[in-house]
Design an enzyme around this catalytic site. Structure first.
Site, PDB file in Angstrom:
ATOM      1  CB  THR A 144    -147.892 -19.269  32.660  1.00 40.61           C
ATOM      2  OG1 THR A 144    -146.704 -20.029  32.369  1.00 40.61           O
ATOM      3  CG2 THR A 144    -148.771 -20.352  33.364  1.00 40.61           C
ATOM      4  CB  SER A 179    -146.069 -26.341  39.601  1.00 42.37           C
ATOM      5  OG  SER A 179    -146.612 -25.161  39.166  1.00 42.37           O
ATOM      6  CE1 TYR A 181    -147.807 -18.864  38.413  1.00 45.04           C
ATOM      7  CE2 TYR A 181    -146.420 -20.499  37.405  1.00 45.04           C
ATOM      8  CZ  TYR A 181    -147.256 -19.226  37.154  1.00 45.04           C
ATOM      9  OH  TYR A 181    -147.103 -18.320  36.570  1.00 45.04           O
ATOM     10  CG  HIS A 182    -147.100 -24.119  35.839  1.00 45.77           C
ATOM     11  ND1 HIS A 182    -146.130 -24.265  36.519  1.00 45.77           N
ATOM     12  CD2 HIS A 182    -146.619 -23.216  34.517  1.00 45.77           C
ATOM     13  CE1 HIS A 182    -145.137 -23.735  36.036  1.00 45.77           C
ATOM     14  NE2 HIS A 182    -145.347 -23.140  34.836  1.00 45.77           N
ATOM     15  CE  LYS A 185    -150.261 -17.014  36.429  1.00 50.02           C
ATOM     16  NZ  LYS A 185    -150.283 -15.719  36.373  1.00 50.02           N
TER      17      LYS A 185
HETATM   18  P1  NAD Z   1    -143.203 -10.892  40.882  1.00 51.36           P
HETATM   19  O1  NAD Z   1    -143.340 -11.959  41.703  1.00 51.36           O
HETATM   20  O2  NAD Z   1    -142.013 -10.157  40.455  1.00 51.36           O
HETATM   21  O3  NAD Z   1    -144.415  -9.831  40.778  1.00 51.36           O
HETATM   22  C1  NAD Z   1    -145.588 -10.122  41.130  1.00 51.36           C
HETATM   23  C2  NAD Z   1    -146.140  -8.960  41.889  1.00 51.36           C
HETATM   24  O4  NAD Z   1    -147.475  -9.034  42.305  1.00 51.36           O
HETATM   25  C3  NAD Z   1    -145.255  -8.748  43.235  1.00 51.36           C
HETATM   26  O5  NAD Z   1    -144.988  -7.024  43.452  1.00 51.36           O
HETATM   27  C4  NAD Z   1    -146.406  -8.845  44.313  1.00 51.36           C
HETATM   28  O6  NAD Z   1    -146.345  -8.084  45.373  1.00 51.36           O
HETATM   29  C5  NAD Z   1    -147.623  -8.604  43.556  1.00 51.36           C
HETATM   30  N1  NAD Z   1    -148.847  -9.305  44.494  1.00 51.36           N
HETATM   31  C6  NAD Z   1    -149.064 -10.808  44.349  1.00 51.36           C
HETATM   32  N2  NAD Z   1    -150.130 -11.068  44.900  1.00 51.36           N
HETATM   33  C7  NAD Z   1    -150.809  -9.889  44.912  1.00 51.36           C
HETATM   34  C8  NAD Z   1    -152.071  -9.585  45.595  1.00 51.36           C
HETATM   35  N3  NAD Z   1    -153.004 -10.592  46.133  1.00 51.36           N
HETATM   36  N4  NAD Z   1    -152.584  -8.448  45.703  1.00 51.36           N
HETATM   37  C9  NAD Z   1    -151.771  -7.547  45.118  1.00 51.36           C
HETATM   38  N5  NAD Z   1    -150.519  -7.448  44.671  1.00 51.36           N
HETATM   39  C10 NAD Z   1    -149.966  -8.781  44.725  1.00 51.36           C
HETATM   40  O7  NAD Z   1    -143.734 -11.859  39.361  1.00 51.36           O
HETATM   41  P2  NAD Z   1    -143.481 -11.340  38.029  1.00 51.36           P
HETATM   42  O8  NAD Z   1    -142.130 -12.390  37.626  1.00 51.36           O
HETATM   43  O9  NAD Z   1    -143.297 -10.043  37.498  1.00 51.36           O
HETATM   44  O10 NAD Z   1    -144.602 -12.310  37.130  1.00 51.36           O
HETATM   45  C11 NAD Z   1    -145.822 -11.251  36.776  1.00 51.36           C
HETATM   46  C12 NAD Z   1    -147.067 -12.316  36.412  1.00 51.36           C
HETATM   47  O11 NAD Z   1    -146.334 -12.719  35.124  1.00 51.36           O
HETATM   48  C13 NAD Z   1    -147.302 -13.372  37.169  1.00 51.36           C
HETATM   49  O12 NAD Z   1    -148.725 -13.360  37.116  1.00 51.36           O
HETATM   50  C14 NAD Z   1    -146.558 -14.536  36.428  1.00 51.36           C
HETATM   51  O13 NAD Z   1    -147.425 -15.735  36.693  1.00 51.36           O
HETATM   52  C15 NAD Z   1    -146.621 -14.188  34.897  1.00 51.36           C
HETATM   53  N6  NAD Z   1    -145.697 -14.749  34.283  1.00 51.36           N
HETATM   54  C16 NAD Z   1    -144.154 -14.404  34.603  1.00 51.36           C
HETATM   55  C17 NAD Z   1    -143.252 -14.981  34.071  1.00 51.36           C
HETATM   56  C18 NAD Z   1    -141.779 -14.709  34.273  1.00 51.36           C
HETATM   57  O14 NAD Z   1    -140.933 -15.407  33.733  1.00 51.36           O
HETATM   58  N7  NAD Z   1    -141.435 -13.894  35.202  1.00 51.36           N
HETATM   59  C19 NAD Z   1    -143.525 -15.933  33.076  1.00 51.36           C
HETATM   60  C20 NAD Z   1    -144.711 -16.107  32.536  1.00 51.36           C
HETATM   61  C21 NAD Z   1    -145.963 -15.343  33.249  1.00 51.36           C
HETATM   62  N1  USQ Z   2    -134.787 -26.087  35.839  1.00 51.36           N
HETATM   63  C1  USQ Z   2    -133.430 -26.349  35.586  1.00 51.36           C
HETATM   64  N2  USQ Z   2    -132.546 -25.984  36.593  1.00 51.36           N
HETATM   65  C2  USQ Z   2    -132.561 -24.982  37.481  1.00 51.36           C
HETATM   66  C3  USQ Z   2    -133.871 -24.557  37.368  1.00 51.36           C
HETATM   67  C4  USQ Z   2    -134.842 -25.019  36.695  1.00 51.36           C
HETATM   68  O1  USQ Z   2    -133.038 -27.481  34.675  1.00 51.36           O
HETATM   69  O2  USQ Z   2    -131.644 -24.625  38.090  1.00 51.36           O
HETATM   70  C5  USQ Z   2    -135.602 -26.281  34.881  1.00 51.36           C
HETATM   71  C6  USQ Z   2    -137.031 -26.929  35.433  1.00 51.36           C
HETATM   72  O3  USQ Z   2    -136.825 -28.072  35.882  1.00 51.36           O
HETATM   73  C7  USQ Z   2    -137.717 -26.730  34.306  1.00 51.36           C
HETATM   74  C8  USQ Z   2    -137.233 -25.630  33.481  1.00 51.36           C
HETATM   75  O4  USQ Z   2    -136.000 -25.623  34.027  1.00 51.36           O
HETATM   76  O5  USQ Z   2    -137.855 -27.890  33.517  1.00 51.36           O
HETATM   77  C9  USQ Z   2    -138.051 -24.345  33.804  1.00 51.36           C
HETATM   78  O6  USQ Z   2    -138.206 -23.682  35.022  1.00 51.36           O
HETATM   79  P1  USQ Z   2    -137.867 -22.362  35.547  1.00 51.36           P
HETATM   80  O7  USQ Z   2    -137.914 -22.566  36.906  1.00 51.36           O
HETATM   81  O8  USQ Z   2    -137.062 -21.711  34.548  1.00 51.36           O
HETATM   82  O9  USQ Z   2    -139.334 -21.726  35.023  1.00 51.36           O
HETATM   83  P2  USQ Z   2    -140.880 -22.200  35.446  1.00 51.36           P
HETATM   84  O10 USQ Z   2    -140.893 -22.939  36.723  1.00 51.36           O
HETATM   85  O11 USQ Z   2    -141.247 -22.797  34.126  1.00 51.36           O
HETATM   86  O12 USQ Z   2    -141.492 -21.015  35.726  1.00 51.36           O
HETATM   87  C10 USQ Z   2    -141.265 -19.629  34.901  1.00 51.36           C
HETATM   88  C11 USQ Z   2    -141.629 -18.532  35.701  1.00 51.36           C
HETATM   89  C12 USQ Z   2    -143.548 -18.692  35.763  1.00 51.36           C
HETATM   90  C13 USQ Z   2    -143.735 -18.759  34.369  1.00 51.36           C
HETATM   91  C14 USQ Z   2    -143.170 -19.754  33.722  1.00 51.36           C
HETATM   92  C15 USQ Z   2    -143.266 -19.795  32.088  1.00 51.36           C
HETATM   93  O13 USQ Z   2    -141.273 -18.618  37.040  1.00 51.36           O
HETATM   94  O14 USQ Z   2    -144.073 -17.662  36.679  1.00 51.36           O
HETATM   95  O15 USQ Z   2    -145.173 -19.078  34.424  1.00 51.36           O
HETATM   96  O16 USQ Z   2    -141.656 -19.517  33.841  1.00 51.36           O
HETATM   97  S1  USQ Z   2    -143.639 -21.282  31.675  1.00 51.36           S
HETATM   98  O17 USQ Z   2    -142.269 -21.987  31.812  1.00 51.36           O
HETATM   99  O18 USQ Z   2    -143.749 -21.062  29.933  1.00 51.36           O
HETATM  100  O19 USQ Z   2    -144.581 -22.245  32.128  1.00 51.36           O
END
Ligand code: NAD
Ligand code: USQ
Length: 399
Positions: A144, A179, A181-182, A185
């Site tokens: 990410t 966070s 979570y982050h 990664k």
């Molecule tokens: P999502 O939660 O929609 O999908 C993740 C999938 O992985 C789910 O279907 C879940 O069941 C499966 N999963 C989780 N843990 C598992 C495990 N231990 N074994 C098998 N399956 C498992 O998430 P997403 O939005 O599709 O994101 C996918 C990936 O991309 C993540 O790693 C996330 O960090 C990364 N990412 C997402 C975004 C975004 O904006 N959605 C942005 C940047 C990075």
């Molecule tokens: N935010 C608001 N209002 C809201 C929700 C969020 O102002 O109602 C703000 C948050 O405080 C934050 C920003 O928007 O500053 C982004 O938050 P987000 O929830 O849109 O996204 P983020 O938490 O950063 O996470 C999402 C995905 C994560 C991925 C990440 C990419 O859930 O899986 O890793 O985007 S990045 O942002 O580049 O790290």
């Protein structure tokens, strides 16, 4: 190519599996469906009515004539991970299968620990299985942009040239994630770099920005293929949330001042980036890092863009600056490089072109499914405690 899409039932994984299948790759989805259990834990559901994984697969077979295999299991189970890789012997593995919500990881200690266990152990199991069974397989791992945090200098693609006391080196770019979570990664990135260095594995770490949009050329082919759309306060991203808020006449919830800036990309670009990485693999022993986003916006600007688009279709919107439940800079410098995927041939879609069709109109179509009680933020970084409120047990702990 034969490719495993780990997390193929999720938001990015499902359209990726369809796109790669459409491009005539042999696709296997691996997923333990835990995301659907997290929805239940939070009392939430996708805005769009997503079908079961089996129904999705059958629908894709109907419309395309192409079969996608599924393997349901947990990557944290090392025997399962090993067995799947042994039976399928993939050329490439796309790894999306992690807990991806920052707020989820900040609910309490259990959720932070669970997120670390799920993400780190799953990825470690994978690295050991690849090393033993398919050392030439290309691992395409979703990281990410949030790994970098909010530094006051330009963000490079993974590595930075440093001059120090008359000597120079090219080192991993400093990481200051926001966070638990982050942080997972960042830890994954280190583990993968180490495995590439000592075992000669090959990997691409895609530092992806915030993904938006519901529609791809494949998911549009049948309503049963619809992708998920998260809008509640834990898994919903700001852009999705603002579109749903506009559709139900709820004020757009900017956290704090709204100067928080992020990289964004359309889901159609996510799937194309995966294909580009797959077709141009890293060398053995190399950990390649690409910053995967196409445009950068502040959250305030995102709210303005949603307001403008909503006004055009007759919706009245209002912005509300909430007390920020996260600990982060609300005004900061942000300039992140993102040329390497463009160099490979990525042709970006832009938010101004998808805001209506892929977001606002979808939010309007399904606004009757919105649970209004899930709109306000529920997790506060400052009060993350050893034990938390009503939804205390991560789904995996309960199961
Ligand atoms: P999502 O939660 O929609 O999908 C993740 C999938 O992985 C789910 O279907 C879940 O069941 C499966 N999963 C989780 N843990 C598992 C495990 N231990 N074994 C098998 N399956 C498992 O998430 P997403 O939005 O599709 O994101 C996918 C990936 O991309 C993540 O790693 C996330 O960090 C990364 N990412 C997402 C975004 C975004 O904006 N959605 C942005 C940047 C990075
Ligand atoms: N935010 C608001 N209002 C809201 C929700 C969020 O102002 O109602 C703000 C948050 O405080 C934050 C920003 O928007 O500053 C982004 O938050 P987000 O929830 O849109 O996204 P983020 O938490 O950063 O996470 C999402 C995905 C994560 C991925 C990440 C990419 O859930 O899986 O890793 O985007 S990045 O942002 O580049 O790290």
């Amino acid at each position: 190519m034969k490719v495993l899409v780990l997390g193929g039932d999720g938001y990015c994984g499902w359209p990726t599996a369809l796109y790669l299948s459409d491009a005539e790759h042999e696709v296997v989805i691996v997923d333990n469906l835990i995301r659907r259990r997290w929805d239940k834990e939070l009392g939430a559901d996708s805005l769009t009515p997503i079908r079961s994984l089996e129904e999705r697969i059958d629908a894709w077979l109907d419309v395309s004539g192409r079969r996608i295999d599924i393997e349901v299991g947990d990557l944290c189970d090392s025997e399962f991970a090993r067995d799947v890789i042994d039976r399928h012997r993939p050329d490439a593995i796309v790894h999306y299968a992690e807990q991806r919500s920052a707020p989820y990881s900040m609910i309490d200690r259990e959720h932070a620990v669970f997120t670390h266990e799920n993400n780190l152990i799953g990825t470690l199991n994978l690295l050991f299985a690849i090393k033993e069974l398919v050392p030439e397989c290309h691992l395409i791992k979703l990281g990410t942009m949030g790994e970098y945090g909010q530094p006051n200098i330009d963000i490079e693609e993974g590595y930075i040239d440093i001059q120090h006391n008359g000597r120079s080196d090219r080192l991993p770019y400093p990481k200051q994630p926001g966070s638990f979570y982050h942080l997972t990664k960042v830890h994954d990135s280190h583990n993968i770099a180490f495995a590439c260095r000592i075992w000669g594995l090959r990997a691409t770490d895609l530092h992806q920005g915030v993904v938006y949009g519901t529609l791809t050329a494949q998911t549009e082919r049948d309503p049963r293929l619809v992708n998920r759309f998260d809008y509640e306060g834990v898994f919903g991203t700001a852009l999705n949330r603002f579109c749903v808020q506009a559709a139900i006449s709820h004020p757009l919830t900017i956290y704090g001042k709204g100067g928080q800036t992020r990289g964004f990309l359309d889901i159609r670009d996510t799937v194309r980036c995966i294909e580009l990485a797959m077709l141009n693999p890293a060398d053995q022993g190399e950990l390649r890092v690409y910053n995967q986003f196409t445009e950068q916006f502040s959250i305030r600007r995102i709210a303005e863009l949603v307001t403008d688009a909503a006004t055009k279709i007759g919706l009245e919107t209002r912005i509300e600056n909430l007390d920020n439940p996260r600990v982060e800079l609300e005004e900061h410098y942000y300039n992140a490089k993102h040329t390497r995927l463009l160099d490979l041939g990525l042709q970006p879609h832009y938010l101004s072109d998808s805001l209506l069709d892929s977001l606002l109109n979808v939010a309007l179509e399904y606004r009757d499914r919105v649970n209004h009680e899930l709109i306000r933020p529920r997790v506060d970084w400052r009060t993350t405690a050893d034990q938390a409120g009503p939804e205390t047990e991560p789904a995996a702990v309960v199961a």
